[in-house]
Design a protein around this motif. Structure first.
Motif, PDB file in Angstrom:
ATOM      1  N   THR A  67      99.256 117.954  -4.231  1.00  0.00           N
ATOM      2  CA  THR A  67     100.484 117.316  -3.760  1.00  0.00           C
ATOM      3  C   THR A  67     101.604 117.653  -4.732  1.00  0.00           C
ATOM      4  O   THR A  67     101.560 117.261  -5.901  1.00  0.00           O
ATOM      5  CB  THR A  67     100.313 115.802  -3.652  1.00  0.00           C
ATOM      6  OG1 THR A  67      99.214 115.514  -2.783  1.00  0.00           O
ATOM      7  CG2 THR A  67     101.568 115.149  -3.103  1.00  0.00           C
ATOM      8  N   GLU A  68     102.589 118.364  -4.245  1.00  0.00           N
ATOM      9  CA  GLU A  68     103.693 118.787  -5.121  1.00  0.00           C
ATOM     10  C   GLU A  68     104.701 117.671  -5.345  1.00  0.00           C
ATOM     11  O   GLU A  68     105.232 117.516  -6.454  1.00  0.00           O
ATOM     12  CB  GLU A  68     104.392 119.997  -4.519  1.00  0.00           C
ATOM     13  CG  GLU A  68     103.504 121.237  -4.461  1.00  0.00           C
ATOM     14  CD  GLU A  68     104.273 122.480  -4.076  1.00  0.00           C
ATOM     15  OE1 GLU A  68     104.240 123.463  -4.854  1.00  0.00           O
ATOM     16  OE2 GLU A  68     104.920 122.472  -3.008  1.00  0.00           O
ATOM     17  N   ARG A  69     104.986 116.918  -4.290  1.00  0.00           N
ATOM     18  CA  ARG A  69     105.963 115.825  -4.415  1.00  0.00           C
ATOM     19  C   ARG A  69     105.814 114.881  -3.234  1.00  0.00           C
ATOM     20  O   ARG A  69     105.303 115.260  -2.183  1.00  0.00           O
ATOM     21  CB  ARG A  69     107.390 116.375  -4.453  1.00  0.00           C
ATOM     22  CG  ARG A  69     107.829 117.055  -3.171  1.00  0.00           C
ATOM     23  CD  ARG A  69     109.164 117.737  -3.303  1.00  0.00           C
ATOM     24  NE  ARG A  69     109.101 118.822  -4.278  1.00  0.00           N
ATOM     25  CZ  ARG A  69     108.647 120.050  -3.990  1.00  0.00           C
ATOM     26  NH1 ARG A  69     108.198 120.334  -2.764  1.00  0.00           N
ATOM     27  NH2 ARG A  69     108.631 120.970  -4.899  1.00  0.00           N
ATOM     28  N   ARG A  83     107.752 112.641  -0.408  1.00  0.00           N
ATOM     29  CA  ARG A  83     109.010 112.671   0.341  1.00  0.00           C
ATOM     30  C   ARG A  83     109.578 111.254   0.337  1.00  0.00           C
ATOM     31  O   ARG A  83     108.886 110.300   0.706  1.00  0.00           O
ATOM     32  CB  ARG A  83     108.776 113.173   1.759  1.00  0.00           C
ATOM     33  CG  ARG A  83     108.187 114.584   1.787  1.00  0.00           C
ATOM     34  CD  ARG A  83     107.851 115.030   3.196  1.00  0.00           C
ATOM     35  NE  ARG A  83     109.045 115.306   3.967  1.00  0.00           N
ATOM     36  CZ  ARG A  83     109.695 116.473   3.995  1.00  0.00           C
ATOM     37  NH1 ARG A  83     109.250 117.482   3.246  1.00  0.00           N
ATOM     38  NH2 ARG A  83     110.779 116.645   4.731  1.00  0.00           N
ATOM     39  N   VAL A 143     108.938 105.855   0.682  1.00  0.00           N
ATOM     40  CA  VAL A 143     108.109 107.057   0.711  1.00  0.00           C
ATOM     41  C   VAL A 143     107.733 107.343   2.164  1.00  0.00           C
ATOM     42  O   VAL A 143     107.212 106.467   2.865  1.00  0.00           O
ATOM     43  CB  VAL A 143     106.860 106.882  -0.160  1.00  0.00           C
ATOM     44  CG1 VAL A 143     105.915 108.071  -0.011  1.00  0.00           C
ATOM     45  CG2 VAL A 143     107.262 106.706  -1.627  1.00  0.00           C
ATOM     46  N   ASP A 149      97.745 113.017 -11.258  1.00  0.00           N
ATOM     47  CA  ASP A 149      98.653 113.330 -10.151  1.00  0.00           C
ATOM     48  C   ASP A 149      99.253 112.069  -9.545  1.00  0.00           C
ATOM     49  O   ASP A 149     100.464 112.004  -9.274  1.00  0.00           O
ATOM     50  CB  ASP A 149      97.910 114.112  -9.063  1.00  0.00           C
ATOM     51  CG  ASP A 149      97.514 115.505  -9.506  1.00  0.00           C
ATOM     52  OD1 ASP A 149      97.978 115.950 -10.571  1.00  0.00           O
ATOM     53  OD2 ASP A 149      96.736 116.148  -8.783  1.00  0.00           O
ATOM     54  N   ARG A 166     101.958 110.485 -11.845  1.00  0.00           N
ATOM     55  CA  ARG A 166     103.209 111.247 -11.851  1.00  0.00           C
ATOM     56  C   ARG A 166     103.984 111.042 -10.546  1.00  0.00           C
ATOM     57  O   ARG A 166     105.203 110.860 -10.552  1.00  0.00           O
ATOM     58  CB  ARG A 166     102.920 112.728 -12.066  1.00  0.00           C
ATOM     59  CG  ARG A 166     102.331 113.061 -13.440  1.00  0.00           C
ATOM     60  CD  ARG A 166     102.227 114.559 -13.645  1.00  0.00           C
ATOM     61  NE  ARG A 166     101.556 114.865 -14.900  1.00  0.00           N
ATOM     62  CZ  ARG A 166     100.260 115.103 -15.016  1.00  0.00           C
ATOM     63  NH1 ARG A 166      99.477 115.048 -13.944  1.00  0.00           N
ATOM     64  NH2 ARG A 166      99.719 115.385 -16.189  1.00  0.00           N
ATOM     65  N   LEU A 167     103.271 111.080  -9.435  1.00  0.00           N
ATOM     66  CA  LEU A 167     103.935 110.895  -8.146  1.00  0.00           C
ATOM     67  C   LEU A 167     104.541 109.504  -8.040  1.00  0.00           C
ATOM     68  O   LEU A 167     105.661 109.332  -7.544  1.00  0.00           O
ATOM     69  CB  LEU A 167     102.946 111.139  -7.007  1.00  0.00           C
ATOM     70  CG  LEU A 167     102.449 112.580  -6.856  1.00  0.00           C
ATOM     71  CD1 LEU A 167     101.264 112.634  -5.905  1.00  0.00           C
ATOM     72  CD2 LEU A 167     103.570 113.489  -6.379  1.00  0.00           C
ATOM     73  N   ARG A 198     105.553 107.571 -10.494  1.00  0.00           N
ATOM     74  CA  ARG A 198     106.727 107.508 -11.370  1.00  0.00           C
ATOM     75  C   ARG A 198     107.931 108.174 -10.723  1.00  0.00           C
ATOM     76  O   ARG A 198     109.061 107.665 -10.789  1.00  0.00           O
ATOM     77  CB  ARG A 198     106.404 108.191 -12.704  1.00  0.00           C
ATOM     78  CG  ARG A 198     105.610 107.330 -13.682  1.00  0.00           C
ATOM     79  CD  ARG A 198     105.205 108.144 -14.890  1.00  0.00           C
ATOM     80  NE  ARG A 198     105.007 107.325 -16.074  1.00  0.00           N
ATOM     81  CZ  ARG A 198     104.496 107.773 -17.222  1.00  0.00           C
ATOM     82  NH1 ARG A 198     104.157 109.058 -17.336  1.00  0.00           N
ATOM     83  NH2 ARG A 198     104.351 106.985 -18.258  1.00  0.00           N
ATOM     84  N   GLN A 199     107.710 109.310 -10.081  1.00  0.00           N
ATOM     85  CA  GLN A 199     108.819 110.029  -9.444  1.00  0.00           C
ATOM     86  C   GLN A 199     109.441 109.207  -8.321  1.00  0.00           C
ATOM     87  O   GLN A 199     110.635 109.338  -8.036  1.00  0.00           O
ATOM     88  CB  GLN A 199     108.318 111.370  -8.916  1.00  0.00           C
ATOM     89  CG  GLN A 199     107.971 112.364 -10.012  1.00  0.00           C
ATOM     90  CD  GLN A 199     107.167 113.554  -9.504  1.00  0.00           C
ATOM     91  OE1 GLN A 199     107.004 113.730  -8.290  1.00  0.00           O
ATOM     92  NE2 GLN A 199     106.663 114.362 -10.427  1.00  0.00           N
ATOM     93  N   ALA A 200     108.625 108.358  -7.699  1.00  0.00           N
ATOM     94  CA  ALA A 200     109.118 107.532  -6.591  1.00  0.00           C
ATOM     95  C   ALA A 200     109.623 106.172  -7.060  1.00  0.00           C
ATOM     96  O   ALA A 200     109.986 105.335  -6.240  1.00  0.00           O
ATOM     97  CB  ALA A 200     108.018 107.340  -5.560  1.00  0.00           C
ATOM     98  N   GLY A 201     109.644 105.938  -8.369  1.00  0.00           N
ATOM     99  CA  GLY A 201     110.155 104.683  -8.907  1.00  0.00           C
ATOM    100  C   GLY A 201     109.109 103.663  -9.263  1.00  0.00           C
ATOM    101  O   GLY A 201     109.442 102.525  -9.611  1.00  0.00           O
TER     102      GLY A 201
END
Length: 444
Positions: free
Chosen positions: A138-140, A142, A149, A205, A208-209, A211-214
């Motif tokens: 999973t790169e990111r 959405r 999300v 993974d 990190r995901l 954290r990127q989404a808040g």
């Protein structure tokens, strides 16, 4: 690199990132509730670290759970105890048989079952109304303009990309124990170098995901679940159980200064965490002939396989010796780095039954039956207790409340345990199911 164009086939009701115990529990439950599911697993096969386990267990009651895990988040510990019957019901619903209840770690109860059978049964359930993709990263996530999300972008095993739309996503990637940097940051500075007693794909993974989404991180420095293993011995998956020195509960452990530093009888998993705080995170594990006969070659939990762990450690090249008396420790080779004279004095005192400040609460027997079986040991990590902050429904928490459309379960979550442990598979099933049920209810 080629990329795919999103199509109707790239839509799902629930996207599950991770195909271990938590992810498959979430997916199987969601399918049973009528949802269409997509499971994405980074490894080439399903199962994760659950394939190396065999007991579904937790505290028998809220009070028992508190006794095992006094500093865990009350909301999460209560959810595990309350959800345990439903976790067993999921096994039954999938046709997975389990054994009678057995006592685990004095205050817990659990059932032995075949985790490979569970994985296969869940896979068959999911594919009745969903899809499973392995070898994909999973790169990111959405995220829409409102912070919700709405799916994820994937990199598939063949190098193509795929975008998936879903109103709910469950992070169940198995924790971050295979990432040395995250271990050092969130577990302990010395954890960067410790052995991995887990699958190699749990690389953070999900964390990190989130954290990127808040999402927030909970329980930094809260410890980890693992076991003592022979120092310097390669820890291969097929030896995760056989090389774990569970019998340390009936032994004593010395640091480089020749000192005891923990009540070993409280549990090997607790002693393992304590050793990580010691110089060079290594020590000498010593038991006498009685401890070796009764525990060193026996089963840790009723029904588990019995292995001569001392003999196996020696065959695998560990530092293992048999000493005829406490006085022999004074002659330890200097290259080992231990204060042998201090070990000799302390072991003589223990053999005489003299009390000390640490005590040996659950096995106060003097170690007075020579010879003494000695193994140099080190800690190995199975999964961390830091992770994504969630509520009892598995919703990921951000700075201002739940992150819409995002859930986490299994070893990806943080705060359930704090320098304590009361089972890994049961929380994975409980929070996986809770996330699926909450997500599906939102859709109806």
């Amino acid at each position: 690199m080629p990329s795919s164009t999103p199509s109707e086939s790239d839509a799902a009701d629930l996207l599950v990132l991770g195909g271990g115990m938590a992810g498959l529990s979430a997916a199987a439950r969601a399918v049973a509730l009528g949802a269409r599911v997509l499971v994405v697993e980074r490894a080439p096969r399903l199962g994760g670290s659950a394939l190396y386990a065999g007991y579904l267990w937790t505290g028998t009651t809220g009070e028992a759970m508190h006794a095992l895990n006094p500093h865990g988040a009350p909301e999460l510990t209560a959810a595990v105890v309350d959800g345990f019957p439903a976790a067993l019901a999921l096994l039954a619903d999938l046709g997975v048989s389990y054994g009678p209840p057995v006592t685990v770690l004095r205050h817990g109860t659990g059932h032995q079952f075949d985790t490979a059978q569970f994985v296969d049964a869940a896979r068959r359930r999911v594919t009745t109304n969903g899809e499973i993709v392995t070898g994909a990263r999973t790169e990111r996530l959405r995220v829409d303009d409102g912070g919700a999300v709405t799916g994820a972008d994937l990199l598939l095993a063949d190098g193509t990309r795929r975008s998936v739309r879903a109103p709910a996503t469950v992070l169940a990637t198995g924790g971050f124990q295979a990432d040395a940097g995250l271990r050092a940051d969130l577990v302990h500075p010395q954890a960067e170098r410790i052995a991995l007693r887990s699958n190699e794909w749990s690389r953070g993974d999900g964390l990190r995901l989130a954290r990127q989404a808040g999402g927030r991180v909970a329980n930094r420095g809260g410890g980890f679940y693992g076991h003592l293993i022979p120092a310097g011995v390669a820890l291969e998956p097929e030896l995760f159980v056989d090389l774990a020195l569970y019998y340390s509960e009936h032994a004593v452990l010395f640091n480089l200064k020749g000192e005891r530093f923990v009540d070993e009888t409280a549990g090997d998993h607790l002693t393992t965490m304590a050793l990580l705080d010691q110089p060079e995170a290594r020590g000498l594990l010593v038991t006498d002939a009685h401890g070796y006969r009764e525990w060193g070659v026996g089963a840790y939990v009723e029904g588990a396989p019995a292995t001569d762990k001392f003999a196996l450690a020696r065959r695998r090249g560990g530092r293992c010796v048999v000493a005829e008396s406490p006085a022999d420790f004074a002659e330890m080779p200097p290259e080992w780095g231990y204060d042998g004279a201090a070990v000799a004095r302390e072991l003589t005192r223990i053999a005489a039954g003299a009390p000390d400040g640490l005590g040996r609460r659950y096995d106060p027997r003097p170690l007075d039956r020579p010879p003494y079986y000695v193994v140099e040991v080190a800690p190995a990590i199975t999964f961390p207790f830091a992770g994504i902050e969630v509520d009892r429904a598995g919703r990921v928490r951000g700075e201002t409340g739940p992150v819409a459309g995002l859930y986490a379960a299994g070893s990806d979550i943080g705060g359930l345990y704090a320098h304590a442990y009361a089972g890994g598979l049961a929380p994975a099933v409980v929070f996986g199911m809770a996330a699926a049920e909450h997500a599906v209810r939102r859709m109806t």
